[in-house]
Enzyme design. Structure first.
Site, PDB file in Angstrom:
ATOM      1  N   HIS A  15      -3.623  -5.260   0.525  1.00 31.30           N
ATOM      2  CA  HIS A  15      -3.027  -5.704   1.797  1.00 31.30           C
ATOM      3  C   HIS A  15      -2.970  -7.235   1.872  1.00 31.30           C
ATOM      4  CE1 HIS A  15      -2.766  -1.848   3.972  1.00 31.30           C
ATOM      5  NE2 HIS A  15      -3.740  -1.504   3.141  1.00 31.30           N
ATOM      6  N   GLU A  59      -1.672  -8.997   4.053  1.00 32.20           N
ATOM      7  CA  GLU A  59      -1.648  -9.481   5.442  1.00 32.20           C
ATOM      8  C   GLU A  59      -3.028  -9.683   6.037  1.00 32.20           C
ATOM      9  OE1 GLU A  59      -0.987  -6.539   4.320  1.00 32.20           O
ATOM     10  OE2 GLU A  59      -1.379  -4.910   5.722  1.00 32.20           O
ATOM     11  N   CYS A  90       0.835  -1.202   0.000  1.00 27.92           N
ATOM     12  CA  CYS A  90       0.000   0.000   0.000  1.00 27.92           C
ATOM     13  C   CYS A  90       0.876   1.261   0.000  1.00 27.92           C
ATOM     14  CB  CYS A  90      -0.985  -0.057   1.168  1.00 27.92           C
ATOM     15  SG  CYS A  90      -2.321   1.127   0.971  1.00 27.92           S
TER      16      CYS A  90
END
Ligand code: XMP
Length: 506
Positions: free
Chosen positions: A167, A169, A79
């Site tokens: 993202h 994660e 990001c």
């Protein structure tokens, strides 16, 4: 040497999650502030740049010099991290026409790219950005896009540098783990982070660090201090003394039960019955903050007094874990200070601090505990506040009120275990309300106490929701408490979430 990935934190709310995902892939990693890259550490094999609440075009955005990193290590920008890499290489980052928040479908543009290996077309990814990369430098190659974002992921040619605007994660990015794992392959990571490996290297380190010195540790009965104690016991044996204080605010029979548990673990524990001391100090005090302070100070006084009786103590051991460390990790300043669970003690007593679990997440602490042979009921114990039942007897505290609460709490917690609900719940307990209400028992009118049951789900105690416990279960517990606990004639169930409420009532 244990290899590591460095995560440079630009302030994103999901930075911790990046670390967790890597650890789940058996990769050791550490989070550093965005401008504090550990240049001289030979164990670093790759770098991840996190997201950020800023736009790269903001005046106050974090803009560190990456010359020591870029081109020298494999890098993955996430990001803001990806946008910043594009920005410093001469690309353009602008407010997107359509801001992308939430779900998007990824289309890999070049399936031969190492980062996109095994990433299927149209995989769901999670976006959270207002800016987007609108123009890439010549040496950038787009490797994936979404419907709204032409450059959802890129690679810098002739460098091991990648950027993704989504993202990987977060849980909702289906292929997030695949992408992080691909990055680890790019870093040629051995992925050798395991609980067993951690135990072996930590015991080694503790032996060297502490040598023949003596250490004291304050046990709370919780999993963090217990696992710390068992690790230290394995490293330095009899030079470790643990202190467990009964402040009169523990659960029913908790003092005896916990001491028993520690005995089977072979720990050298001094159990101190300080009930009267605490009740005396707390008599008549109603204000929650004042109660907290009295309990905290009482603990320090007792602990200090006991520690002084033991000669030549040099170290204080604490069960600090990684989320505590990250919380106090300042990305704007320079200090990375450690959390002091036993506030003020190390300085006051001139002790050095040893924190064997300071780089572990809670679930890793539990895995280490299991590997050390600790029993499941100790490992899965719910969190319990330091001031104990002191913050669950609302208003002033008396031994009789504590007795009532202990009895009711015991029925509730045992009930959760019997109904196999205990492990589904993050934390549960009973609160003794400063309220009397009218009831009828047999032919007699009663005017007695009300208690509230509280059970919540959570992942980190920052947010929580009340548990939808079965009505049959609640009915049984309510019945049992009112029938068996003298002094209670009413039971209510707390249906508030956090926020706006908190888990504890005080
Ligand atoms: P709250 O009530 O703030 O609690 O939603 C979040 C978590 O912290 C625990 N808690 C405490 N722990 N000392 C502690 O050691 C305290 O004074 C304290 N107050 C709350 C609470 O039980 C929950 O797990």
């Amino acid at each position: 040497m244990l290899e590591k990935i460095i995560i440079l934190d630009f302030g994103s709310q999901t930075t911790q999650l990046i670390a967790r995902r890597l650890r789940e892939l058996n990769m050791y990693c550490e989070i550093f502030p965005y401008n504090k890259f550990p240049e001289k550490d030979p164990s670093v094999i790759g770098v991840i740049l996190s997201g950020s609440p800023f736009s790269v075009n903001d005046k106050d955005a974090f803009k560190p010099d990456l010359s020591a990193i870029k081109g020298n290590y494999p890098i993955l920008g996430i990001c803001y991290g990806a946008q910043y890499l594009a920005y410093i290489s001469g690309g353009k980052v602008e407010k997107g026409n359509s801001r992308e928040y939430g779900r998007a479908m990824l289309a890999p543009a070049n399936t031969n790219d190492l980062l996109m290996k095994n990433v299927k077309a149209s995989a769901q990814v999670w976006m959270s950005h207002g800016d987007t990369i609108t123009q890439i430098p010549d040496n950038f190659k787009i490797i994936a896009n979404t419907q709204d974002v032409p450059c959802a992921a890129y690679r810098i040619e002739k460098e091991k540098t990648w950027g993704v605007q989504f993202h990987p994660e977060v849980f909702h990015t289906e292929i997030g783990k695949t992408i992080l794992d691909n990055f680890l392959t790019i870093c040629e990571a051995k992925k050798d982070w395991t609980p067993a490996g951690f135990i072996e290297s930590t015991i080694d380190k503790l032996k060297k660090q502490i040598d023949n010195d003596k250490v004291i540790l304050a046990l709370s009965g919780g999993v963090d201090s217990s696992v710390s104690a068992v690790l230290l016991n394995k490293a330095i044996g009899k030079n470790l003394t643990c202190i467990f204080v009964d402040n009169g605010l523990l659960r029913k029979n908790e003092f005896e039960k916990v001491l028993n548990d520690y005995a089977y673990l072979g720990l050298n524990v001094i159990g101190i019955d300080a009930k009267e001391f605490f009740y005396k100090n707390l008599a008549g005090v109603k204000d929650p903050e004042q109660k907290r302070k009295i309990i905290g100070k009482g603990f320090i006084d007792i602990f200090e007094c006991e520690a002084k009786k033991l000669k030549d103590i040099r170290w204080l051991a604490q069960g600090t874990i990684y989320p505590d460390v990250i919380e106090s990790l300042s990305i704007t300043g320079t200090t990375i200070k450690s959390h002091h669970n036993v506030g003020g003690l190390p300085e006051k007593m001139n002790l050095k601090l040893v924190e064997p679990l300071r780089l572990l997440f809670k679930d890793e602490v539990r895995q280490v505990g299991r590997e050390l042979g600790m029993k499941e009921h100790l490992i899965k114990r719910h969190p319990f506040p330091g001031p104990g039942l002191g913050v669950r007897v609302l208003g002033d505290i008396t031994p009789e009120k504590v007795r009532i609460l202990q009895e009711a709490d015991d029925i509730f917690i045992n009930g959760l275990r019997e109904w196999n609900l205990y492990d589904e719940v993050w934390q549960a307990g009973v609160i003794l309300l400063p309220v009397q209400s009218v009831g009828v028992m047999g032919d007699e009118r009663t005017y007695e106490n009300a208690v509230a049951l509280r059970a919540v789900t959570s992942t980190d105690a920052m947010t929580a929701d009340w548990v939808h416990l079965p009505y049959d279960f609640l009915a049984k517990i309510s019945n049992e408490i009112i029938n068996k606990v003298r002094g209670v004639n009413r039971v209510v169930y707390d249906v508030s979430s956090k926020p706006p409420s908190t888990i504890e009532w005080e």
